[in-house]
Design an enzyme around this catalytic site. Sequence first.
Site, PDB file in Angstrom:
ATOM      1  N   TRP A   1      44.340  16.670  37.663  1.00  0.00           N
ATOM      2  CA  TRP A   1      45.260  17.181  36.346  1.00  0.00           C
ATOM      3  C   TRP A   1      46.797  17.102  36.856  1.00  0.00           C
ATOM      4  O   TRP A   1      47.695  17.145  36.644  1.00  0.00           O
ATOM      5  CB  TRP A   1      45.248  18.450  36.886  1.00  0.00           C
ATOM      6  CG  TRP A   1      45.417  18.854  38.366  1.00  0.00           C
ATOM      7  CD1 TRP A   1      45.086  18.883  39.773  1.00  0.00           C
ATOM      8  CD2 TRP A   1      46.683  19.961  38.632  1.00  0.00           C
ATOM      9  NE1 TRP A   1      45.901  18.960  41.112  1.00  0.00           N
ATOM     10  CE2 TRP A   1      47.027  20.069  40.443  1.00  0.00           C
ATOM     11  CE3 TRP A   1      47.328  21.091  37.534  1.00  0.00           C
ATOM     12  CZ2 TRP A   1      47.296  21.026  40.248  1.00  0.00           C
ATOM     13  CZ3 TRP A   1      48.413  21.533  38.581  1.00  0.00           C
ATOM     14  CH2 TRP A   1      48.621  21.648  39.929  1.00  0.00           C
ATOM     15  N   ASP A   2      47.273  16.245  38.101  1.00  0.00           N
ATOM     16  CA  ASP A   2      48.516  15.806  38.051  1.00  0.00           C
ATOM     17  C   ASP A   2      48.911  15.268  37.137  1.00  0.00           C
ATOM     18  O   ASP A   2      50.277  14.955  36.669  1.00  0.00           O
ATOM     19  CB  ASP A   2      48.591  14.073  39.607  1.00  0.00           C
ATOM     20  CG  ASP A   2      47.712  15.145  40.668  1.00  0.00           C
ATOM     21  OD1 ASP A   2      47.244  16.147  40.523  1.00  0.00           O
ATOM     22  OD2 ASP A   2      48.033  14.509  41.897  1.00  0.00           O
TER      23      ASP A   2
ATOM     24  N   GLU B   1      45.596  25.296  47.581  1.00  0.00           N
ATOM     25  CA  GLU B   1      44.172  24.499  48.164  1.00  0.00           C
ATOM     26  C   GLU B   1      44.384  25.324  49.466  1.00  0.00           C
ATOM     27  O   GLU B   1      43.395  25.097  50.222  1.00  0.00           O
ATOM     28  CB  GLU B   1      43.619  22.982  48.158  1.00  0.00           C
ATOM     29  CG  GLU B   1      44.109  22.830  47.088  1.00  0.00           C
ATOM     30  CD  GLU B   1      43.345  21.206  46.499  1.00  0.00           C
ATOM     31  OE1 GLU B   1      43.479  20.791  45.626  1.00  0.00           O
ATOM     32  OE2 GLU B   1      44.378  20.515  47.886  1.00  0.00           O
TER      33      GLU B   1
ATOM     34  N   GLN C   1      50.972  24.840  48.363  1.00  0.00           N
ATOM     35  CA  GLN C   1      51.865  24.152  47.544  1.00  0.00           C
ATOM     36  C   GLN C   1      52.414  25.001  46.891  1.00  0.00           C
ATOM     37  O   GLN C   1      51.245  26.582  45.966  1.00  0.00           O
ATOM     38  CB  GLN C   1      51.409  22.947  46.095  1.00  0.00           C
ATOM     39  CG  GLN C   1      50.031  23.782  45.453  1.00  0.00           C
ATOM     40  CD  GLN C   1      49.563  22.009  44.747  1.00  0.00           C
ATOM     41  OE1 GLN C   1      49.496  21.008  45.002  1.00  0.00           O
ATOM     42  NE2 GLN C   1      49.726  22.085  43.478  1.00  0.00           N
TER      43      GLN C   1
END
Length: 768
Positions: free
Chosen positions: A359-360, A490, A603
């Site tokens: 998805w980056d 995550e 993140q």
Amino acid sequence: MNQDYIKPDSWSIIEEGFESERVKSSESLFSIGNGAMGQRANFEEEYSGPTFQGSYIAGVYYPDKTKVGWWKNGYPEYFAKVLNAPNWIGINLLINGESFDLFKCTEVKDFRRELNMKEGWYERSFVATTPEGIDLAVKVVRFLSIARNELGAIKFDVELLNSDATVVFEPYIDSGITNEDANWEEKFWKTLDVSTRDQRGFITSKTLKTEYHTTAFMQSQVFKNGHLVPVEASEVLFDEKISFRYSLDAQKGEKITLQKFGGYVTDMNHKREELVSAAANVLEQAVSAGFDTLLNEQKNAWSKIWEMADISIEGDVKAQQGIRFNIFQLNQTYLGEDARLNIGPKGFTGEKYGGSTYWDTEAYCIPFYMATKDQHVARNLLTYRYNQLDKAIENAKKLGFTNGAALYPMVTMNGEESHNEWEITFEEIHRNGAMVVAIKRYVDFTGDFSYIPEKGLEVMIAIARFWQQRANYSTQKDKYVILGVTGPNEYENNVNNNWYTNYIAKWCIEYTIAAIDSVKNEFSQDHDRIMAKTGLTAEELARWQEVAEKMYFPYSEEYKVFLQQDNFLDKEIIPVSELDKTQRPINQKWSWDRILRSCYIKQADVLQGFYFFEDHFSMEELEKHFDFYEPLTVHESSLSPCVHSIQAAVLDRMDQAYKFYLRTSRLDLDDYNNEVKEGCHITSMAGTWMSIVEGFGGMRVVDGQLSFNPKIPNGWEAFSFKINYRNKILKVNVAPGKTSFSLEGNEAIEILVKGKAVKVEPNHLVCV
């Protein structure tokens, strides 16, 4: 302790001094690529020290069987991975019959590497003493041609410093290679044909299972003191290797040079039966042009890329080096001409993450390619996902979803899910939202709404169907909830009501409903075609609407912030500043159990939502959420610092914004996460570009108008960048107290600067 051996330089990455323990890290940092292939900076000659061999071909992959001790319905059967391709760069060097190996030399002096980013070449030079006491100076220049993307070239100079000797070059190609990350020690390649013709070598191989056919090729020439020497090579053929042997007697002070041309042709671009003749054609043209002409072509090609993509920073060489390294690697990885290709998180610099698409691309990379190239490049990236819609529907079906609902894969090469970690494969469903965010960003930036009726709306409907089915009604809350997920952070798995996931689900449904109305009004034929194809009904739309309107969001009245997830405040809240530095990075020091129970964020998660949907929230809300979550964030994902840098700039906290910018731009150069030997973080490099353009430059599109709110970090004298906005090339130069704009072309543009309208005429400098 971060590494600090890379010399500050505005246009080059430079290493001085030979240290065997940093060879693997440098192999990553000095990697080269041309969008079609790439390679780590392995030595051409034999090297017996620690090394990580890697040459890669874009789009060529293997389905490595997933290695787990248990199985569940819907679990991916394989992990797709980019393959270490047949090695064409090898050049063994023998001095008086002894194989030259830097690791075994008694002394290595003046060792220097340079990756010249401005011109697109890599050079390594040193003076070494062999175990037999012969001193020699070596200089090797290598590049992968942007102008001829199936070709690479090497120039290998050897000068004898203290005696005469017989110098033997043995250039070779070898298809007997393995991957660093093989699960089952399987062979990924089968060698089909090994042949030579007119001093040229060809090895044709195919990947097992996926059946990609490639021909690796080479041809070499030998020079003495710059003059071509007609040396007849003896050739040695093995089952998986070809080498040629060129032997010359050289006197002290003479320079012996081997020029080698090589590369790959694949059946993605040629008929299988014509691969060898296509390779021979590439070699014929390369030898005819010669090394110097090819190098000049390379310099010109990179000059054109930099003309548009460069970001210039005055007064801070480390910041300048960082952003150019990021822009350089992004362009080495993907140039946007082939809709079959995408951007792997490590590009061509290593094998971690399998070289697959994440998805980056949608969340971080599309803005960079859209603004520094043109809209067809971004359209290619969107088309990549449209072409894989059937597979995304199939992925969702495996998990029990119906009616054409789509779940885009976390990791893919061909549209099938191929990630092999449960909590990510099944739970990190927020990736579906990034697909729609990318479409909206494209439409907003380019003004090209036509993509939605042509392709985008089908993707959006399938994703909205997924969100409607994935949410379930909670009678207790009288709301729709989304259970058992992992957000971008995550370090929290299998949680309920991750705020970011719930928010993006609601937004996707609402944006899709609005798009359907627009298409109905403006593209009625497309609307009728899509409705017939998808079978979408008014009743189904009403169910979507209900889910969106009644979506639940966890919120803390005590802190006045949205919560990461339902039970976030059950954790012990201890800021990162109170963590013992010896415990960092926690992903390398702690057990997974301990990480999951901690409050630490890998993140941006809630803040990622505030970044995507900035205009949905007030400045006060952003500040409150930033102050609550940033102190708990360990930034152990490469995708984290850039978002924080942009938001710190929005909040006028320029020292903090600069600190995060430096961390994202020099993540690999300074090896913050102590893992650069595995490869560079390519997709997060696009976030570095955003840190400057969206963070310091304050660039946004507001109601169809380009807007800037420029700020400059302390100590910078100026910074400038260009963007291609709707086929208008605008250059922005920001200095303390003054921002200037200039426009290429024939048509004026009206922009907003700090909320005020400013008209920029072509070829006129406008200062604000």
